[in-house]
Design a protein around this motif. Structure first.
Motif, short mmCIF file in Angstrom:
data_model
loop_
_atom_site.label_atom_id
_atom_site.label_comp_id
_atom_site.label_asym_id
_atom_site.label_seq_id
_atom_site.Cartn_x
_atom_site.Cartn_y
_atom_site.Cartn_z
N SER A 35 -4.19 -3.91 0.75
CA SER A 35 -5.34 -3.30 0.04
C SER A 35 -6.49 -4.30 -0.06
O SER A 35 -7.65 -3.95 0.15
CB SER A 35 -4.93 -2.86 -1.37
N TYR A 36 -6.16 -5.53 -0.37
CA TYR A 36 -7.17 -6.60 -0.49
C TYR A 36 -7.74 -6.96 0.89
O TYR A 36 -8.97 -7.04 1.06
CB TYR A 36 -6.51 -7.81 -1.14
N VAL B 155 0.84 -1.22 0.00
CA VAL B 155 0.00 0.00 0.00
C VAL B 155 0.87 1.27 0.00
O VAL B 155 0.41 2.32 -0.41
CB VAL B 155 -0.95 0.10 1.22
N GLU C 136 2.51 1.22 -3.95
CA GLU C 136 1.65 1.09 -5.13
C GLU C 136 1.67 2.42 -5.89
O GLU C 136 1.65 3.48 -5.26
CB GLU C 136 0.20 0.81 -4.69
N ALA D 83 -6.18 0.65 -4.45
CA ALA D 83 -6.90 0.29 -3.21
C ALA D 83 -8.38 0.65 -3.33
O ALA D 83 -9.26 -0.12 -2.91
CB ALA D 83 -6.27 1.02 -2.03
N THR E 156 -10.41 -4.78 2.30
CA THR E 156 -11.76 -4.96 1.73
C THR E 156 -12.46 -6.17 2.33
O THR E 156 -13.67 -6.17 2.52
CB THR E 156 -11.71 -5.14 0.19
#
Ligand SMILES: NC(=O)c1ccc[n+]([C@@H]2O[C@H](COP(=O)([O-])OP(=O)(O)OC[C@H]3O[C@@H](n4cnc5c(N)ncnc54)[C@H](OP(=O)(O)O)[C@@H]3O)[C@@H](O)[C@H]2O)c1
Length: 245
Positions: free
Chosen positions: A142-143, A86, A89, A95, A146
């Motif tokens: 980032s994943y 993060v 990137e 994100a 979520t």
């Protein structure tokens, strides 16, 4: 809830875990399966109903909700991932895009289908999460963010929808042998068909949580007892990788 005679909508049903869900649902006796995908699949089986569905597209969701008023099981499976830090990137947009699909896409589907499930007797919502709903590594943050958000969404709607008789199932799994995990050593991946089988058993048995593989069962137990120790090998791997750059 029984699968026999059920009418199911699977998001991202064209490949990977979604495709495995479609196959196992038919084997378990589903009467109709709406196969939601950004590019509708070609289907010869009369029980399959291909339908265009991008979960980030409000018009698609409204059209699917209009067309699929008979659904009594919603499987929120569609998802995307990234595997970069993060902090490095190229853009924060990566994100945002993952959140748009994995969290807001799931939320929009739940909002559209909760009234339909109510009308059809309660039904079931299955939300495909991850072990990364509970922890992260530097290249999955980032994943994981979520999936953590989607876990709390799942827990919140379970409380809210209980009175209308909707079963809400959280699915946790480590790596599966799908396009999303092509970079992962095969020995660390489980079959999406086995995961779909466990989830369907969970729905039939009235479970609220499915831990679909050994990794998710281990992670849940380990994090509950000692989060600091759990993160030590993750830190060691990261530090080692940084020394090699
Ligand atoms: N693979 C793993 O190791 C793993 C582990 C834990 C959890 N999961 C979760 O399992 C679920 C299924 O992933 P998978 O492993 O089967 O990955 P996959 O093989 O990459 O398939 C992802 C599916 O999601 C669909 N999709 C992506 N964005 C979409 C959108 N905006 N609208 C509708 N569909 C969309 C894709 O459709 P297109 O064909 O159009 O791209 C595809 O059908 C995801 O929620 C993922 O986060 C995967």
């Amino acid at each position: 809830m029984d699968i026999k005679g059920s009418i199911v909508l699977v998001t991202g049903g064209n490949r990977g875990l979604g495709k495995a869900f479609v196959q196992k649902l038919l084997e378990a006796g589903a009467k109709k399966v709406y196969v939601g995908s950004r590019t509708p699949i070609e289907a010869t089986d009369p029980r399959l109903q291909p339908i265009k569905l991008d979960v980030t597209n409000e018009q698609d969701i409204a059209a699917v909700a209009e067309a699929a008023q008979d659904v009594n099981i919603l499987i929120n499976n569609a998802g995307i991932a990234s595997s970069t830090s993060v902090l490095t990137e190229p853009s924060i947009q990566i994100a945002r895009d993952i959140m748009e699909t994995n969290y807001f896409g799931m939320l929009a589907m739940v909002r559209a289908f909760a009234p339909i499930l109510k009308k059809n007797g309660g039904g079931t919502i299955v939300n495909v999460l991850s072990v990364l709903s509970w922890f992260t590594t530097p290249t999955t943050t980032s994943y994981a963010a979520t999936k953590a958000a989607a876990l709390l969404l799942t827990d919140g709607i379970r409380v809210e929808l209980r009175s209308q008789g909707t079963q809400v199932v959280a699915v946790h799994v480590g790596f599966m042998d799908t396009d999303m995990a092509t970079h992962v050593d095969p020995s660390r991946k489980v079959s999406p068909v086995d995961v779909a089988t466990s989830v369907i058993e969970g729905v039939i048995n009235g479970q609220e949580e499915v831990l679909a593989d050994e990794t998710s069962r281990y992670a849940k137990a380990a994090l509950a007892s000692d989060k600091k120790s759990f993160y030590q090998p993750i830190q060691a791997d990261w530090d080692k990788a940084q020394q090699q750059i």
